[in-house]
Design a protein around this motif. Sequence first.
Motif, PDB file in Angstrom:
ATOM      1  N   PRO A  36       0.811  -1.228   0.000  1.00 16.30           N
ATOM      2  CA  PRO A  36       0.000   0.000   0.000  1.00 16.30           C
ATOM      3  C   PRO A  36       0.843   1.275   0.000  1.00 16.30           C
ATOM      4  N   ASP A  37       2.090   1.212   0.460  1.00 18.90           N
ATOM      5  CA  ASP A  37       2.863   2.463   0.571  1.00 18.90           C
ATOM      6  C   ASP A  37       3.340   2.980  -0.779  1.00 18.90           C
ATOM      7  N   THR A  38       3.802   2.090  -1.669  1.00 18.46           N
ATOM      8  CA  THR A  38       4.299   2.521  -2.985  1.00 18.46           C
ATOM      9  C   THR A  38       3.387   2.091  -4.121  1.00 18.46           C
ATOM     10  N   MET A  39       2.435   1.202  -3.864  1.00 11.15           N
ATOM     11  CA  MET A  39       1.572   0.604  -4.882  1.00 11.15           C
ATOM     12  C   MET A  39       2.364  -0.291  -5.838  1.00 11.15           C
ATOM     13  N   ASN A  40       3.583  -0.653  -5.459  1.00 11.44           N
ATOM     14  CA  ASN A  40       4.385  -1.585  -6.265  1.00 11.44           C
ATOM     15  C   ASN A  40       4.112  -3.015  -5.817  1.00 11.44           C
ATOM     16  N   ILE A  41       4.522  -3.976  -6.653  1.00 14.55           N
ATOM     17  CA  ILE A  41       4.364  -5.384  -6.306  1.00 14.55           C
ATOM     18  C   ILE A  41       4.958  -5.638  -4.913  1.00 14.55           C
ATOM     19  N   ASP A  42       4.234  -6.403  -4.086  1.00 13.44           N
ATOM     20  CA  ASP A  42       4.715  -6.733  -2.746  1.00 13.44           C
ATOM     21  C   ASP A  42       5.736  -7.859  -2.874  1.00 13.44           C
ATOM     22  N   GLU A  43       7.004  -7.500  -2.715  1.00 13.68           N
ATOM     23  CA  GLU A  43       8.087  -8.466  -2.950  1.00 13.68           C
ATOM     24  C   GLU A  43       8.008  -9.664  -1.995  1.00 13.68           C
ATOM     25  N   THR A  44       7.321  -9.494  -0.866  1.00 16.48           N
ATOM     26  CA  THR A  44       7.226 -10.611   0.088  1.00 16.48           C
ATOM     27  C   THR A  44       6.158 -11.622  -0.330  1.00 16.48           C
ATOM     28  N   LYS A  45       5.375 -11.285  -1.381  1.00 10.91           N
ATOM     29  CA  LYS A  45       4.310 -12.189  -1.834  1.00 10.91           C
ATOM     30  C   LYS A  45       4.720 -12.964  -3.088  1.00 10.91           C
ATOM     31  N   ILE A  46       5.900 -12.660  -3.610  1.00 13.99           N
ATOM     32  CA  ILE A  46       6.284 -13.244  -4.905  1.00 13.99           C
ATOM     33  C   ILE A  46       6.634 -14.727  -4.778  1.00 13.99           C
ATOM     34  N   GLU A  47       7.424 -15.050  -3.769  1.00  4.88           N
ATOM     35  CA  GLU A  47       7.990 -16.400  -3.709  1.00  4.88           C
ATOM     36  C   GLU A  47       6.901 -17.469  -3.597  1.00  4.88           C
ATOM     37  N   ALA A  48       5.843 -17.165  -2.849  1.00  2.00           N
ATOM     38  CA  ALA A  48       4.760 -18.141  -2.668  1.00  2.00           C
ATOM     39  C   ALA A  48       3.995 -18.384  -3.971  1.00  2.00           C
ATOM     40  N   ALA A  49       4.121 -17.456  -4.922  1.00  3.66           N
ATOM     41  CA  ALA A  49       3.386 -17.588  -6.191  1.00  3.66           C
ATOM     42  C   ALA A  49       4.185 -18.358  -7.245  1.00  3.66           C
ATOM     43  N   ILE A  50       5.426 -18.691  -6.928  1.00  2.00           N
ATOM     44  CA  ILE A  50       6.285 -19.383  -7.907  1.00  2.00           C
ATOM     45  C   ILE A  50       5.882 -20.852  -8.010  1.00  2.00           C
ATOM     46  N   THR A  51       5.771 -21.340  -9.250  1.00  3.99           N
ATOM     47  CA  THR A  51       5.517 -22.764  -9.502  1.00  3.99           C
ATOM     48  C   THR A  51       6.628 -23.265 -10.437  1.00  3.99           C
ATOM     49  N   ASP A  52       6.561 -24.536 -10.823  1.00  2.42           N
ATOM     50  CA  ASP A  52       7.601 -25.012 -11.754  1.00  2.42           C
ATOM     51  C   ASP A  52       7.407 -24.462 -13.167  1.00  2.42           C
ATOM     52  N   LYS A  53       6.317 -23.721 -13.390  1.00  2.00           N
ATOM     53  CA  LYS A  53       6.076 -23.083 -14.704  1.00  2.00           C
ATOM     54  C   LYS A  53       6.553 -21.629 -14.727  1.00  2.00           C
ATOM     55  N   THR A  54       6.889 -21.080 -13.578  1.00  2.00           N
ATOM     56  CA  THR A  54       7.236 -19.653 -13.528  1.00  2.00           C
ATOM     57  C   THR A  54       8.544 -19.395 -14.267  1.00  2.00           C
ATOM     58  N   ARG A  55       8.536 -18.358 -15.104  1.00  2.00           N
ATOM     59  CA  ARG A  55       9.749 -18.018 -15.864  1.00  2.00           C
ATOM     60  C   ARG A  55      10.203 -16.577 -15.643  1.00  2.00           C
ATOM     61  N   VAL A  56       9.234 -15.700 -15.356  1.00  2.01           N
ATOM     62  CA  VAL A  56       9.536 -14.263 -15.360  1.00  2.01           C
ATOM     63  C   VAL A  56       8.851 -13.570 -14.180  1.00  2.01           C
ATOM     64  N   ILE A  57       9.547 -12.585 -13.610  1.00  5.24           N
ATOM     65  CA  ILE A  57       8.909 -11.642 -12.683  1.00  5.24           C
ATOM     66  C   ILE A  57       8.884 -10.291 -13.392  1.00  5.24           C
ATOM     67  N   LEU A  58       7.697  -9.684 -13.462  1.00  5.51           N
ATOM     68  CA  LEU A  58       7.601  -8.342 -14.025  1.00  5.51           C
ATOM     69  C   LEU A  58       7.460  -7.342 -12.877  1.00  5.51           C
ATOM     70  N   ALA A  59       8.421  -6.422 -12.787  1.00 12.09           N
ATOM     71  CA  ALA A  59       8.403  -5.392 -11.748  1.00 12.09           C
ATOM     72  C   ALA A  59       8.038  -4.068 -12.399  1.00 12.09           C
ATOM     73  N   MET A  60       6.879  -3.529 -12.052  1.00 14.16           N
ATOM     74  CA  MET A  60       6.478  -2.229 -12.596  1.00 14.16           C
ATOM     75  C   MET A  60       6.698  -1.179 -11.505  1.00 14.16           C
ATOM     76  N   HIS A  61       7.467  -0.151 -11.849  1.00 18.74           N
ATOM     77  CA  HIS A  61       7.818   0.897 -10.880  1.00 18.74           C
ATOM     78  C   HIS A  61       6.750   1.990 -10.939  1.00 18.74           C
ATOM     79  N   TYR A  62       5.782   1.897 -10.062  1.00 19.07           N
ATOM     80  CA  TYR A  62       4.647   2.825 -10.129  1.00 19.07           C
ATOM     81  C   TYR A  62       5.077   4.243  -9.760  1.00 19.07           C
TER      82      TYR A  62
END
Length: 376
Positions: free
Chosen positions: A102-128
């Motif tokens: 909520p502070d920057t409206m950027n992707i919450d980096e602490t939520k990324i790892e739990a979303a990774i599966t064996d199909k994950t290839r890319v993380i898109l970071a958008m700098h709001y």
Amino acid sequence: MIPFNVPPCTGNEMNYIEEAIASHKICGDGAFTRRCNEWMEKRFHAHKVLLTTSGTTALDMASLLCDLKPGDEVILPSFTFSSSATAFAIYGAKLVFVDVRPDTMNIDETKIEAAITDKTRVILAMHYAGVACEMDTIMDIAHRHGLLVVEDAAQGVMSSYKGKALGTIGDFGCYSFHETKNYSMGEGGAVLVNNPAYVERAEILREKGTNRSKFYRGQVDKYTWVDIGDSFLPSELNAAYLWAQLEMADEINNDRLASWQRYWDAFQDLAAAGRVTLPTIPADCVHNAHMFYIKCKDLAERTALISFLKERDILAVFHYVPLHSAPAGLRFGRFHGEDRYTTAESDRLVRLPLYYKLTTEDQDRVIKAVRDFYGV
Ligand SMILES: *Cc1c(COP(=O)(O)O)cnc(C)c1O
């Protein structure tokens, strides 16, 4: 009427466009394109910068370079522009949205790892708003899981994170020079290829699948079709317009930052009283004043504020409808984890007029109108 945005114009644009016409070189990759690319490479310590026809096609190029197979997954925020998502969906990738901070409206980096599966290839970071994502954490996750990182730095030209220019940290960075961005060429963008292993393919993809760039450098004796590709290079007329902006990048940046700071100062009391929330700029981030937003109490208050300002001839606008709730988002993606902030915070956010050469008179009118709305 105080518009929300006025496209930047420094005064030298016509001279450079005429110069391009007089040179009889108005297709892509002429002198102005080269000047723009080299200026960005130097200024941002970027390995390779290539102008493109838009921020969207810069993302398309980055996505093509990621070489995704249908069903591969890309992790990205839902609070972003459709281009961040469609660049991957177009090649059959599945979008996995995670919540924002909520502070920057950027992707919450602490939520990324739990979303990774064996199909994950890319993380898109958008700098709001040109304020950096927590890139050290994101790069660390990517390295540990063997993922590529694409920075959507469409709003982040001239911003930095721990001294590094946004767009130069991930494997690929994408800039936009649309007329709504800090530096413009009408429609245009740039892809930053930070991983040297991808430079040759980037040049080929951009030149309709040919090795024309190598040919021009004398590295091959004829040019030929070697790979898939598209035409991602803008006309010299557009590059000439952009050059007039880049050569005055500091002046534009300082002017915007001054306006941003005036808004910030003017609303301190409202923020302290808990009436509005102002943007957060983390200590590691230097931003570029791409945007000034405030967050109201809720959607109803925001709607009332926007119409209050409109009655006073001031155009303030809300921002993204979260992608996971949009028709294409439902089709191409899923939200991983809880949508704790994406929808709720997006509902509260309103952007105020901010552009190069916004006059203090006009800005004072905006400030007064917002203060009137809150009765202070
Ligand atoms: C503007 C923008 C784009 C698209 O850029 P265009 O040059 O308009 O294609 C992509 N992502 C974000 C976050 C943007 O703000």
